[in-house]
Design a protein around this motif. Structure first.
Motif, PDB file in Angstrom:
ATOM      1  N   GLY A  45      -9.246  18.133  -1.268  1.00  0.00           N
ATOM      2  CA  GLY A  45      -9.263  19.316  -0.420  1.00  0.00           C
ATOM      3  C   GLY A  45      -9.724  20.550  -1.172  1.00  0.00           C
ATOM      4  N   GLY A  46      -9.094  21.691  -0.873  1.00  0.00           N
ATOM      5  CA  GLY A  46      -9.509  22.944  -1.487  1.00  0.00           C
ATOM      6  C   GLY A  46     -10.678  23.561  -0.748  1.00  0.00           C
ATOM      7  N   ARG A  47     -11.685  23.999  -1.508  1.00  0.00           N
ATOM      8  CA  ARG A  47     -12.870  24.645  -0.945  1.00  0.00           C
ATOM      9  C   ARG A  47     -13.949  23.584  -0.740  1.00  0.00           C
ATOM     10  N   VAL A  48     -14.354  23.385   0.506  1.00  0.00           N
ATOM     11  CA  VAL A  48     -15.183  22.225   0.869  1.00  0.00           C
ATOM     12  C   VAL A  48     -16.482  22.669   1.527  1.00  0.00           C
ATOM     13  N   VAL A  49     -17.565  21.970   1.157  1.00  0.00           N
ATOM     14  CA  VAL A  49     -18.869  22.119   1.806  1.00  0.00           C
ATOM     15  C   VAL A  49     -19.315  20.733   2.254  1.00  0.00           C
ATOM     16  N   ALA A  50     -19.557  20.570   3.542  1.00  0.00           N
ATOM     17  CA  ALA A  50     -20.094  19.320   4.089  1.00  0.00           C
ATOM     18  C   ALA A  50     -21.441  19.629   4.717  1.00  0.00           C
ATOM     19  N   ALA A  51     -22.435  18.798   4.413  1.00  0.00           N
ATOM     20  CA  ALA A  51     -23.778  19.033   4.930  1.00  0.00           C
ATOM     21  C   ALA A  51     -24.429  17.714   5.308  1.00  0.00           C
TER      22      ALA A  51
ATOM     23  N   GLY B 261      -9.043  26.172   1.438  1.00  0.00           N
ATOM     24  CA  GLY B 261      -7.621  25.969   1.675  1.00  0.00           C
ATOM     25  C   GLY B 261      -7.273  24.646   2.333  1.00  0.00           C
ATOM     26  N   LEU B 262      -8.164  23.667   2.264  1.00  0.00           N
ATOM     27  CA  LEU B 262      -7.892  22.372   2.884  1.00  0.00           C
ATOM     28  C   LEU B 262      -6.943  21.536   2.033  1.00  0.00           C
ATOM     29  N   LYS B 263      -6.170  20.703   2.703  1.00  0.00           N
ATOM     30  CA  LYS B 263      -5.359  19.682   2.029  1.00  0.00           C
ATOM     31  C   LYS B 263      -6.141  18.367   2.031  1.00  0.00           C
ATOM     32  N   THR B 264      -5.710  17.448   1.207  1.00  0.00           N
ATOM     33  CA  THR B 264      -6.389  16.144   1.173  1.00  0.00           C
ATOM     34  C   THR B 264      -6.358  15.474   2.539  1.00  0.00           C
ATOM     35  N   PHE B 265      -5.288  15.706   3.328  1.00  0.00           N
ATOM     36  CA  PHE B 265      -5.197  15.107   4.668  1.00  0.00           C
ATOM     37  C   PHE B 265      -6.325  15.583   5.586  1.00  0.00           C
ATOM     38  N   ASP B 266      -6.823  16.815   5.326  1.00  0.00           N
ATOM     39  CA  ASP B 266      -7.813  17.432   6.210  1.00  0.00           C
ATOM     40  C   ASP B 266      -9.223  16.890   5.989  1.00  0.00           C
ATOM     41  N   ILE B 267      -9.489  16.268   4.839  1.00  0.00           N
ATOM     42  CA  ILE B 267     -10.872  15.956   4.495  1.00  0.00           C
ATOM     43  C   ILE B 267     -11.093  14.524   4.024  1.00  0.00           C
ATOM     44  N   MET B 268     -10.080  13.885   3.422  1.00  0.00           N
ATOM     45  CA  MET B 268     -10.320  12.585   2.792  1.00  0.00           C
ATOM     46  C   MET B 268     -10.917  11.575   3.762  1.00  0.00           C
ATOM     47  N   ALA B 269     -10.374  11.480   4.969  1.00  0.00           N
ATOM     48  CA  ALA B 269     -10.849  10.488   5.935  1.00  0.00           C
ATOM     49  C   ALA B 269     -12.267  10.773   6.404  1.00  0.00           C
ATOM     50  N   LEU B 270     -12.694  12.040   6.319  1.00  0.00           N
ATOM     51  CA  LEU B 270     -14.010  12.423   6.818  1.00  0.00           C
ATOM     52  C   LEU B 270     -15.119  12.189   5.798  1.00  0.00           C
ATOM     53  N   ILE B 271     -14.769  12.087   4.520  1.00  0.00           N
ATOM     54  CA  ILE B 271     -15.783  11.911   3.479  1.00  0.00           C
ATOM     55  C   ILE B 271     -16.590  10.633   3.678  1.00  0.00           C
ATOM     56  N   PRO B 272     -15.967   9.453   3.844  1.00  0.00           N
ATOM     57  CA  PRO B 272     -16.777   8.246   4.026  1.00  0.00           C
ATOM     58  C   PRO B 272     -17.538   8.207   5.334  1.00  0.00           C
TER      59      PRO B 272
ATOM     60  N   HIS C  27       0.830  -1.203   0.000  1.00  0.00           N
ATOM     61  CA  HIS C  27       0.000   0.000   0.000  1.00  0.00           C
ATOM     62  C   HIS C  27       0.865   1.255   0.000  1.00  0.00           C
ATOM     63  N   GLY C  28       0.343   2.320  -0.596  1.00  0.00           N
ATOM     64  CA  GLY C  28       1.002   3.608  -0.555  1.00  0.00           C
ATOM     65  C   GLY C  28       0.605   4.375   0.693  1.00  0.00           C
ATOM     66  N   PHE C  29       1.336   5.463   0.969  1.00  0.00           N
ATOM     67  CA  PHE C  29       1.077   6.248   2.177  1.00  0.00           C
ATOM     68  C   PHE C  29       1.314   7.716   1.874  1.00  0.00           C
ATOM     69  N   LEU C  30       0.336   8.531   2.239  1.00  0.00           N
ATOM     70  CA  LEU C  30       0.416   9.972   2.073  1.00  0.00           C
ATOM     71  C   LEU C  30       0.125  10.601   3.427  1.00  0.00           C
ATOM     72  N   GLY C  31       1.182  11.080   4.091  1.00  0.00           N
ATOM     73  CA  GLY C  31       1.027  11.638   5.428  1.00  0.00           C
ATOM     74  C   GLY C  31       1.421  13.095   5.461  1.00  0.00           C
TER      75      GLY C  31
END
Length: 264
Positions: free
Chosen positions: A242-248, A211-222, A68-72
């Motif tokens: 990431g970037g500009r995010v809207v969660a509802a 201004g979010l990075k992928t680390f800030d949001i990817m885990a929260l999407i699922p 597996h790959g890792f992006l930290g």
């Protein structure tokens, strides 16, 4: 959405990773820890706790899934061309961490072919974990465990809105956020990843950030999608990078927020 063809039960391994990360980070919490700044012209703090937690997670992943790959966030991109990639922010909310506030969390996400498979937010000081696979979501904490479900919210006038800080927004983005904030019932600041988990838990209706990075949001999407919510960028596209995010929590209020952000 989570990969519908992937039936592996990831939860036990995610809990093991969260155990290791918490054991690494907690000894530093509410101590006189040293803080390094990653930026020259701004304050982007990193602590030994961030580094220790990521090392703990990386070690277990490489041992269990060497292909597996890792992006930290702290030690960079080792994803290569791997089909499965772990996306980890060892301490999301480092500013809260160094201020002694327990609204930081460890974000652990796994994607396959650039689609979220499973995600978890773990807060070891409080002992809470929020997790999901895009179809279902769950919670464990000191007062029990159970499924996560977002709450109905038909319109902005009924909504509770969170953002980490309004200082995120400049210029036209500040105007866009102001249009949404001006219509909601309640607006609150702070909490970083916790605000998104409160959407999944049915306590908050909307989170808007930029201004979010992928680390800030990817885990929260699922987690949010598994609880019945929606996560996109401001244009309604994928938020995985990431970037500009809207969660509802409710698709109806999500649609209204996108329109206000666009000036419609």
């Amino acid at each position: 959405m989570a990969d519908p063809h992937h039936t592996h039960d990831w939860a036990p391994f995610f809990h093991r990773l969260a155990d290791a990360a918490g054991a690494a980070a907690l000894p530093y919490f509410r101590t006189r820890l040293a803080v390094d700044n990653k930026e020259i012209d701004a304050f982007d703090p990193v602590t030994e706790a961030d580094k220790a937690a990521e090392v703990a997670i990386r070690s277990l992943v490489s041992e269990r899934f060497p292909d597996h790959g890792f992006l930290g966030e702290e030690f960079g991109d080792d994803s290569g061309g791997a089909e499965h990639v772990w996306v980890v922010d060892p301490i999301d909310g480092t500013r809260a961490f160094i201020a002694g506030l327990p609204v930081w969390g460890t974000l652990i996400g796994l994607k396959r072919a650039d689609a979220p498979v499973f995600g978890m937010m773990a807060q070891p000081f409080i002992g809470e974990r929020f997790f999901g696979d895009g179809r279902t979501a769950g919670y464990t904490g000191p007062h029990g465990s159970g499924p996560l479900r977002t709450r109905p919210c038909a319109d902005l006038a009924s909504a509770t809105l969170f953002t980490t800080t309004p200082a995120l927004f400049k210029g036209a983005e500040a105007d866009a956020f102001g249009r949404v904030e001006g219509e909601v019932r309640l607006s609150r600041y702070g909490c970083d990843c916790y605000a998104y988990c409160m959407v999944a838990g049915g306590h908050v209706d909307l989170v808007i950030e930029t201004g979010l990075k992928t680390f800030d949001i990817m885990a929260l999407i699922p987690v949010i999608e598994g609880a019945g919510g929606v996560v996109t960028d401001w244009e309604g596209g994928s938020a995985i990078d990431g970037g500009r995010v809207v969660a509802a929590g409710d698709p109806r209020v999500h649609e209204q927020a996108l329109k206000r952000l666009a000036g419609l």
